[in-house]
Design a protein around this motif. Structure first.
Motif, PDB file in Angstrom:
ATOM      1  N   THR A 103       0.845  -1.196   0.000  1.00 56.44           N
ATOM      2  CA  THR A 103       0.000   0.000   0.000  1.00 56.44           C
ATOM      3  C   THR A 103       0.878   1.243   0.000  1.00 56.44           C
ATOM      4  OG1 THR A 103      -1.452  -1.292   1.435  1.00 56.44           O
ATOM      5  CG2 THR A 103      -2.052   1.007   1.087  1.00 56.44           C
ATOM      6  N   LYS A 104       1.938   1.204   0.790  1.00 55.65           N
ATOM      7  CA  LYS A 104       2.859   2.347   0.858  1.00 55.65           C
ATOM      8  C   LYS A 104       3.450   2.605  -0.528  1.00 55.65           C
ATOM      9  CE  LYS A 104       4.023   1.954   5.698  1.00 55.65           C
ATOM     10  NZ  LYS A 104       4.828   1.297   6.684  1.00 55.65           N
ATOM     11  N   ARG A 105       3.794   1.499  -1.224  1.00 54.59           N
ATOM     12  CA  ARG A 105       4.360   1.641  -2.577  1.00 54.59           C
ATOM     13  C   ARG A 105       3.369   2.322  -3.517  1.00 54.59           C
ATOM     14  NH1 ARG A 105       6.717  -3.487  -2.736  1.00 54.59           N
ATOM     15  NH2 ARG A 105       5.117  -4.306  -4.106  1.00 54.59           N
ATOM     16  N   LEU A 106       2.098   1.943  -3.381  1.00 52.31           N
ATOM     17  CA  LEU A 106       1.075   2.553  -4.249  1.00 52.31           C
ATOM     18  C   LEU A 106       0.910   4.035  -3.943  1.00 52.31           C
ATOM     19  CD1 LEU A 106      -1.888  -0.003  -4.355  1.00 52.31           C
ATOM     20  CD2 LEU A 106      -0.358   0.612  -6.223  1.00 52.31           C
ATOM     21  N   VAL A 107       0.970   4.378  -2.666  1.00 51.35           N
ATOM     22  CA  VAL A 107       0.835   5.785  -2.273  1.00 51.35           C
ATOM     23  C   VAL A 107       2.018   6.583  -2.829  1.00 51.35           C
ATOM     24  CG1 VAL A 107       0.765   7.410  -0.332  1.00 51.35           C
ATOM     25  CG2 VAL A 107      -0.499   5.261  -0.196  1.00 51.35           C
ATOM     26  N   MET A 108       3.219   5.977  -2.732  1.00 53.46           N
ATOM     27  CA  MET A 108       4.425   6.673  -3.192  1.00 53.46           C
ATOM     28  C   MET A 108       4.490   6.781  -4.718  1.00 53.46           C
ATOM     29  SD  MET A 108       6.219   7.212  -0.434  1.00 53.46           S
ATOM     30  CE  MET A 108       7.950   7.308  -0.821  1.00 53.46           C
ATOM     31  N   SER A 109       3.932   5.756  -5.392  1.00 55.91           N
ATOM     32  CA  SER A 109       4.146   5.685  -6.840  1.00 55.91           C
ATOM     33  C   SER A 109       3.324   6.695  -7.620  1.00 55.91           C
ATOM     34  CB  SER A 109       3.846   4.278  -7.349  1.00 55.91           C
ATOM     35  OG  SER A 109       2.466   4.033  -7.229  1.00 55.91           O
ATOM     36  N   ILE A 110       2.260   7.153  -7.029  1.00 55.75           N
ATOM     37  CA  ILE A 110       1.413   8.106  -7.748  1.00 55.75           C
ATOM     38  C   ILE A 110       1.381   9.416  -6.985  1.00 55.75           C
ATOM     39  CG2 ILE A 110      -0.896   8.554  -8.642  1.00 55.75           C
ATOM     40  CD1 ILE A 110      -1.192   5.409  -8.490  1.00 55.75           C
ATOM     41  N   LEU A 111       1.917  10.430  -7.586  1.00 58.28           N
ATOM     42  CA  LEU A 111       1.886  11.731  -6.925  1.00 58.28           C
ATOM     43  C   LEU A 111       0.550  12.385  -7.215  1.00 58.28           C
ATOM     44  CD1 LEU A 111       5.444  13.099  -7.718  1.00 58.28           C
ATOM     45  CD2 LEU A 111       4.590  12.284  -5.529  1.00 58.28           C
ATOM     46  N   PRO A 112      -0.268  12.593  -6.186  1.00 57.94           N
ATOM     47  CA  PRO A 112      -1.546  13.242  -6.467  1.00 57.94           C
ATOM     48  C   PRO A 112      -1.315  14.678  -6.927  1.00 57.94           C
ATOM     49  CG  PRO A 112      -1.334  12.678  -4.126  1.00 57.94           C
ATOM     50  CD  PRO A 112      -0.030  12.350  -4.783  1.00 57.94           C
ATOM     51  N   LEU A 113      -1.837  15.014  -8.083  1.00 62.78           N
ATOM     52  CA  LEU A 113      -1.679  16.374  -8.562  1.00 62.78           C
ATOM     53  C   LEU A 113      -2.582  17.270  -7.734  1.00 62.78           C
ATOM     54  CD1 LEU A 113      -1.932  15.585 -12.355  1.00 62.78           C
ATOM     55  CD2 LEU A 113       0.128  15.825 -10.994  1.00 62.78           C
ATOM     56  N   PRO A 114      -2.074  18.399  -7.251  1.00 61.61           N
ATOM     57  CA  PRO A 114      -2.894  19.247  -6.396  1.00 61.61           C
ATOM     58  C   PRO A 114      -4.195  19.623  -7.105  1.00 61.61           C
ATOM     59  CG  PRO A 114      -0.651  20.108  -6.599  1.00 61.61           C
ATOM     60  CD  PRO A 114      -0.758  18.960  -7.533  1.00 61.61           C
ATOM     61  N   GLY A 115      -5.286  19.417  -6.418  1.00 60.13           N
ATOM     62  CA  GLY A 115      -6.581  19.839  -6.958  1.00 60.13           C
ATOM     63  C   GLY A 115      -7.057  19.008  -8.131  1.00 60.13           C
ATOM     64  N   ARG A 116      -6.366  17.861  -8.381  1.00 58.81           N
ATOM     65  CA  ARG A 116      -6.692  17.056  -9.551  1.00 58.81           C
ATOM     66  C   ARG A 116      -8.175  16.695  -9.612  1.00 58.81           C
ATOM     67  NH1 ARG A 116      -4.474  11.147 -11.022  1.00 58.81           N
ATOM     68  NH2 ARG A 116      -4.892  10.756  -8.850  1.00 58.81           N
ATOM     69  N   LEU A 117      -8.693  16.300  -8.454  1.00 61.93           N
ATOM     70  CA  LEU A 117     -10.083  15.879  -8.431  1.00 61.93           C
ATOM     71  C   LEU A 117     -10.940  16.835  -7.624  1.00 61.93           C
ATOM     72  CD1 LEU A 117      -9.217  12.201  -7.801  1.00 61.93           C
ATOM     73  CD2 LEU A 117     -10.369  13.057  -9.810  1.00 61.93           C
ATOM     74  N   GLY A 118     -10.252  17.847  -7.058  1.00 65.83           N
ATOM     75  CA  GLY A 118     -10.897  18.756  -6.112  1.00 65.83           C
ATOM     76  C   GLY A 118     -12.339  19.091  -6.381  1.00 65.83           C
ATOM     77  N   GLU A 119     -12.583  20.091  -7.181  1.00 65.88           N
ATOM     78  CA  GLU A 119     -13.941  20.568  -7.378  1.00 65.88           C
ATOM     79  C   GLU A 119     -14.430  20.269  -8.784  1.00 65.88           C
ATOM     80  OE1 GLU A 119     -15.696  21.651  -4.834  1.00 65.88           O
ATOM     81  OE2 GLU A 119     -13.890  21.269  -3.682  1.00 65.88           O
TER      82      GLU A 119
END
Ligand SMILES: Nc1ncnc2c1ncn2[C@@H]1O[C@H](COP(=O)(O)OP(=O)(O)OP(=O)(O)O)[C@@H](O)[C@H]1O
Ligand SMILES: [Mg+2]
Length: 261
Positions: A241-257
């Motif tokens: 799970t940690k690897r999955l969290v690290m592997s994808i950098l969430p783009l700021p506001g990607r899904l926000g509004e």
């Protein structure tokens, strides 16, 4: 009673003379109205699991209860077909490009013999509007619309059957980031307004966490961690799970509004 209960599901394939355990002793349940994310790296067994649930593949061993009914041990089940719909990564391939958008949407419901043609066409127009496609799209050819619009049509084709469960297998992976966010917003609305239950399959953990109530992380055909979506994302316990969290950098506001359209 859970809507879907999977117990000790296993499936292996013969790959160039070697046995691959695609799914191994997998157990989980999905509640009525719940959106469960199934995430994991490529090859961990997500699609195999989805295809077995949808009866496109047969398990080696294990039990599946869907809406209180045992559906494992059988091949294709028509009644399950209506109640359980799948949305795939590339919807273009599951529509005839010569079909109009309206007839593409009606196709599934027609094959289950639901409603007469006039009622069905009315429902298809309502559904078209629900998924955010203008009425003028009804007469367009499937080949004339974009990937995102095609995915909306695929969602419409699934929901017109009034299913109990929709399985989305990488349904947003082929879309660009903005269109992906719009489709996710549509799925959220589906859940909120139609109380739809979803099994959302993706390799993108932040995306799953943004949409789902709970997330199950798969690795090597097994679930290694399952829990509340935000908790899994913010506080991953297992190395996979940690690897999955690290592997994808969430783009700021990607899904926000993100708006649906
Ligand atoms: N029909 C098949 N024949 C042989 N091996 C298969 C078959 N289908 C899947 N596999 C193998 O089973 C394993 C699980 O595959 P699966 O497609 O379920 O993974 P996945 O998690 O959906 O991957 P991805 O994220 O790339 O879609 C992989 O090792 C794959 O190569
Ligand atoms: Mg897959």
């Amino acid at each position: 009673m859970s809507l879907l209960e999977i117990s000790k599901l296993s499936k292996s394939f013969d790959k160039h003379g070697e046995k691959v355990n695609a799914v191994k002793d997998l157990s989980f349940s999905l509640e009525q109205g719940e959106c469960l994310g199934l995430v994991g790296e490529s090859g961990c067994g997500k699609s195999t699991t989805a295809n077995i649930i949808a009866r496109l593949l047969r398990e080696d061993t294990g039990d599946i209860l869907f809406n209180g009914r045992k559906i494992s041990g059988t091949r294709l089940l028509k009644p399950v077909g209506r109640e359980l719909q799948m949305i795939f990564q590339n919807p273009q391939y599951s529509f005839d490009p010569r079909d109009t958008v309206l007839s593409g949407i009606m196709q599934g419901a027609m094959s289950y013999g639901l409603w007469d043609k006039k009622t069905l066409a009315e429902k298809a127009l309502d559904t078209l509007s629900f998924v955010g496609l203008k009425a003028s799209y009804a007469g367009k050819r499937m080949s004339e619309i974009s990937g995102g619009e095609c995915q909306r049509a695929a969602i419409a084709r699934a929901i017109i059957c009034d299913p109990k469960l929709i399985i989305c297998d990488e349904a947003t992976s082929a879309l660009d980031v903005l269109v992906q966010a719009q489709v996710v917003a549509l799925l959220k609305r589906l859940k909120r307004e139609k109380k739809m239950s979803l099994l959302f399959i993706t390799h993108d953990l932040p995306l799953a966490a943004a949409l789902c109530d709970r997330v199950a992380v798969m690795h090597g055909g097994k679930i290694v961690e399952i829990g509340g979506a935000k908790c899994i994302l913010q506080n991953p316990r297992e190395p996979e799970t940690k690897r999955l969290v690290m592997s994808i950098l969430p783009l700021p506001g990607r899904l926000g509004e993100a708006k649906e359209s």
